[in-house]
Design an enzyme around this catalytic site. Structure first.
Site, PDB file in Angstrom:
ATOM      1  N   LYS A   1       9.700   6.023  10.598  1.00  0.00           N
ATOM      2  CA  LYS A   1       8.670   6.587   9.646  1.00  0.00           C
ATOM      3  C   LYS A   1       8.575   4.261   9.799  1.00  0.00           C
ATOM      4  CE  LYS A   1      11.924   4.818   6.018  1.00  0.00           C
ATOM      5  NZ  LYS A   1      12.969   5.362   5.067  1.00  0.00           N
TER       6      LYS A   1
ATOM      7  N   TYR B   1      -2.802 -26.686   2.115  1.00  0.00           N
ATOM      8  CA  TYR B   1      -3.884 -26.676   0.726  1.00  0.00           C
ATOM      9  C   TYR B   1      -2.489 -27.318  -0.382  1.00  0.00           C
ATOM     10  CZ  TYR B   1      -6.918 -23.195   3.370  1.00  0.00           C
ATOM     11  OH  TYR B   1      -7.600 -22.083   3.880  1.00  0.00           O
TER      12      TYR B   1
HETATM   13  C1  PLP Z   1      14.177   5.025   5.587  1.00  0.00           C
HETATM   14  C2  PLP Z   1      15.232   6.326   5.281  1.00  0.00           C
HETATM   15  C3  PLP Z   1      16.645   6.721   6.064  1.00  0.00           C
HETATM   16  C4  PLP Z   1      16.927   5.389   6.330  1.00  0.00           C
HETATM   17  O1  PLP Z   1      17.514   5.008   5.963  1.00  0.00           O
HETATM   18  P1  PLP Z   1      18.447   3.671   6.559  1.00  0.00           P
HETATM   19  O2  PLP Z   1      19.692   2.725   5.851  1.00  0.00           O
HETATM   20  O3  PLP Z   1      17.402   2.353   7.280  1.00  0.00           O
HETATM   21  O4  PLP Z   1      19.521   3.820   7.738  1.00  0.00           O
HETATM   22  C5  PLP Z   1      17.004   7.585   5.320  1.00  0.00           C
HETATM   23  N1  PLP Z   1      17.012   8.885   4.924  1.00  0.00           N
HETATM   24  C6  PLP Z   1      15.792   8.569   3.900  1.00  0.00           C
HETATM   25  C7  PLP Z   1      15.169   9.810   3.315  1.00  0.00           C
HETATM   26  C8  PLP Z   1      14.863   7.677   4.200  1.00  0.00           C
HETATM   27  O5  PLP Z   1      14.018   7.427   4.016  1.00  0.00           O
END
Ligand code: PLP
Length: 819
Positions: A489, A714
């Site tokens: 993701k 700035y």
């Molecule tokens: C992002 C996510 C993960 C992965 O978590 P990590 O801590 O990055 O391993 C697992 N399950 C769900 C539902 C997530 O949204």
């Protein structure tokens, strides 16, 4: 010339194997240990080695790739594949090594064996550059120096070779003896010995003694007394020895090391006279590797003058391919490291892993496989290209053009790189993956520059091998049979889209997960075929989800109903994933909704619950272990209620990265690996065991000297009461470098110095205080890397690595490295 013909029957004899042969006359030319890299299946034999996973699991894949010859330890496969040749042995790795030993024994070539803690590969590649004029050399591909890599390297020897240069690497006691038997080096080189004693050894002396076993029967041993202090002189290996040192007396005693511009001028005492050489490098590691090569040339009998002439021409060894975006939506694989057939095979493998474009072009210079018959060489190349489904070859050089008829697909030839560059405006390159691979003298850098989008000077480098290393790390932690869903993701936590998915698909993860439908659609369009879960499926995207065979996460009764409605009359068993809220209180079904859910799912033929899952809120934090335990229990209870009404068994999963590390009982049927893949795990102190995947670099645009009292940026936030020097670099908050890093909170590495920001961070630029440091426009500034870590950046601005990574904007170019 193909010498040493091995029939499968002959191999059975060498291995003393229990053979079940359908065709005993099959000729074996290729040893395959990875079912994904198959060249010529009919002449290949697959070794079912026990590594991270049991190699027998891949027999099916290898069979699908048309391999029909196997070395196994488990005879149950013989009955399953009645049309194959099987050799059953006690130990498949020993068998591989035995075959290499037998092969090696047939040749009388000169061999150089290299071991040591660092520099093995560079020294090997440099000796190849230095000696190629006088020998027909066979060498280890890349850094093939392990118990598996060494036999594969030695297997390449044929009767035309006059010199073999092989490296050997070990990580534990009792490993070197087998490698020594396979390589049998006449000349031995110990590069160095690191101070830290590695896990597999009880002391530095033990490590040294083990490494020296490689040279037990060597004629000549080349070493530095600085590294062999633990062993008495009389116990050093080799009938003759040649030593080098910059600290003490030695056969080659370096007395001065003077950097001049990018080069380094070395002076030494050799045979009672002063000699010199110029190395085209100035970093410490290259200087040491250069001294080793210098010593080797002298020990081999070259005169100091000859050695100097050759060393001066050494060129940088980059063993990495680069994958980057090119013009007209092309993907460019830039590989001008070497042009021999083994590195070509590796590059083609990587080309073949790319699914984003159907069309694949190779731009190839002629190869110089010294001593080999050209017809034979180009026939092999043509076969390779065909096998890797290359659609078009652009050959550069007058020589390769002579073999045009061998290539049975679209071809085009140019006499030299200039001719290509001149013709470039009229050539068509669009929506394809292009491998650019050429011998150094063809200067293919010019070609990749034409094909590559202009890279502005801030780049996120992603090390794909490190990512694979991290995947293997978690594979080694999960129980056999547990599946892996890789979380890609948010642009794979900032690292990329199809580039990462291609790698994960090639390395056989079971599932991918994205946040939104459009991320999944992008992966499908780039040719990713793995199942993909979409965690936030918007109703408006249902049609696209179904069209692209994405699998929605269902977290409420409403979503379930509308998704079922969106399915057509013809759809049935459409895969969905049920999310349970076990304590996160974000998305998911509560206990109170489970009975409504079971009612909807029972006997519903339209959807099929592919998995039931939940998410841990604090799997990495010991203080919340009680809660984690409770989440696991709650999840199991609710999942059980669903399982009771389903006639099939969905996968259950709850563990994220630190869940894998700390909660073995939470592995269930599948784990969801996220941040660990990218090199972080809050459950591992200092991320121990994980490799750094990402490096963010930018460039200095200008350097200024300020008078006392002047201000920077700035709102005059940066004050310089005593004056000083600043450097402006090309990264700002629009690139993801948060304003919170301003006014000295954040630091960057320039030329080895950690320097603070000064003033506020601007949209596209940042100013750094470089007072007292030698910096000029064009120098590189490192935002984070292995030394100056993302963990540090996160702690500087009170956030977590996840946020630092995902903030890096799309405007920052991603470049992927692969060895
Ligand atoms: C992002 C996510 C993960 C992965 O978590 P990590 O801590 O990055 O391993 C697992 N399950 C769900 C539902 C997530 O949204």
């Amino acid at each position: 010339m193909q010498n040493s013909i091995y029939t499968i029957a002959r191999i059975a004899e060498i291995l003393n194997a229990d053979a079940k042969l359908i065709d005993s006359e099959v000729v074996i030319q290729y040893l395959v240990i990875d079912s994904r890299s198959v060249l010529v299946p009919e002449n290949s034999i697959f070794f079912a080695l026990a590594a991270h996973r049991d190699g027998h699991e891949f027999i099916k894949d290898a069979y699908a790739k048309e391999i029909r010859n196997f070395v196994i330890t488990d005879e149950k496969y013989i009955a399953q594949y009645p049309d194959c040749n099987f050799l059953k042995v006690e130990d498949a790795l020993e068998a591989l090594q035995q075959l290499a030993i037998e092969h090696r024994e047939q040749f009388n070539l000169k061999t150089i064996g290299i071991t040591g803690s660092n520099g093995k590969t560079i020294v090997k590649e440099w000796l190849y550059q230095l000696l190629a004029a006088d020998y027909n050399i066979v060498k280890s591909p890349k850094s093939y120096n392990s118990q598996i890599g060494v036999p594969l390297s030695v297997w390449q020897i044929d009767a035309d070779h006059t010199l073999g240069i092989f490296e050997a690497g070990i990580s534990a006691i009792n490993e070197m003896e087998s490698l020594a038997k396979i390589i049998r080096p006449e000349i031995g080189i110990l590069t160095n010995i690191g101070e830290a004693h590695a896990e597999g050894f009880s002391s530095k002396k033990e490590k040294l003694t083990e490494k020296l076993k490689l040279f037990k029967d060597s004629e000549l041993f080349i070493y530095s007394p600085e590294y062999v202090g633990e062993v008495s002189a009389k116990d050093l290996p080799g009938k003759k020895q040649f030593s080098w040192s910059s600290k003490q007396t030695a056969d080659l005693q370096v007395i001065a090391v003077e950097p001049i511009e990018g080069n380094c001028y070395l002076r030494a005492i050799y045979q009672n006279r002063e000699i010199e050489c110029l190395l085209p490098f100035k970093d410490k590691a290259s200087i040491e590797n250069g001294m080793i090569c210098w010593a080797t040339l002298l020990a081999l009998g070259y005169t100091p003058e000859q050695a100097d002439l050759r060393l001066e021409k050494l060129s940088h060894v980059s063993m990495r391919l680069e994958l980057k975006n090119g013009i007209n939506q092309c993907s460019i694989i830039d590989d001008s490291y070497s042009a021999d057939i083994s590195s070509l095979a590796i590059a083609l493998d990587f080309l073949n892993q790319q699914n984003q474009h159907a069309r694949k072009t190779v731009i190839l210079s002629e190869l110089f496989e010294t001593g080999r018959d050209d017809l034979d060489l180009y026939t092999e190349i043509a076969e390779l290209l065909l096998q890797k489904k290359v659609n078009r070859l652009i050959g550069i050089g007058t020589h390769i053009a002579r073999f045009a008829d061998l290539f049975k697909f679209e071809t085009q030839f140019f006499d030299d790189t200039n001719a290509f560059v001149e013709a470039f405006p009229g050539l068509q390159f669009s929506h394809e993956t292009i491998l650019v691979k050429g011998a150094r003298r063809f200067e293919f850098g010019r070609i990749s520059k034409l094909l590559t989008q202009k890279i502005h000077d801030t780049v996120l480098e992603i090390d794909l091998n490190a990512m694979v290393g991290n995947l293997q790390f978690y594979r080694s932690k999960i129980k056999p049979g547990v599946k892996i869903m890789a979380m890609v993701k948010a642009f794979s936590y900032g690292s990329g889209s199809f580039e990462i998915a291609n790698l994960l698909q090639f390395h056989k993860v079971d599932y991918l997960a994205v946040a939104y439908a459009d991320e999944g659609i992008a992966l499908r369009k780039a040719g990713i075929t793995l199942p993909i879960m979409v965690m936030s499926p918007e109703e408006s995207a249902f049609e696209a989800i179904i069209k692209h065979q994405l699998e929605p996460e269902i977290y409420s009764v409403d979503i379930l109903n509308s998704f079922i409605n969106a399915l057509s009359d013809y759809d049935f068993d459409y895969p969905i994933h049920i999310k349970i809220d076990s304590g996160m209180h974000r998305l998911g079904f509560d206990q109170s909704e489970i009975s409504t859910l079971t009612g909807l799912l029972k006997d519903n033929a339209k959807v099929k619950v592919q998995s039931i899952f939940s998410h841990l809120v604090a799997s990495g934090e010991a203080e919340h272990d009680g809660f984690t335990q409770q989440q696991i229990v709650r999840f199991n209870t609710m999942a059980q209620q669903l399982l009771e009404v389903l006639t099939y068994k969905p996968l259950l999963h709850i563990a994220n990265t630190s869940g894998i590390s700390r909660w073995p009982e939470g592995q269930m049927d599948m784990v969801r690996l996220g941040i660990g893949l990218y090199g972080f795990d809050s459950a591992l102190p200092h991320n121990r065991g994980l490799q750094t995947v990402m490096v963010l670099k930018t460039t200095v645009s200008q350097v200024k000297t300020l008078e006392p009292g002047e201000t920077v940026g700035y709102s005059r936030k940066g004050v310089m009461p005593h004056g000083g020097k600043i450097a402006t670099v090309k990264i700002g908050y629009a690139d993801g470098y948060s304003r919170a890093f301003g006014n000295g909170v954040g630091k960057m590495l320039i030329n080895g110095n950690l320097v603070p920001t000064i003033g506020s961070i601007c949209m596209d630029m940042t100013m750094l205080d470089i007072t007292g440091i030698d910096v000029k426009a064009g120098d590189e500034a490192i935002v984070f890397n292995k030394e100056h870590t993302i963990m540090q950046l996160a702690s500087d601005v009170n956030t977590i690595p996840y946020e630092i990574l995902t903030n890096i904007s799309q405007r920052v170019k991603r470049v992927y490295f692969y060895e």
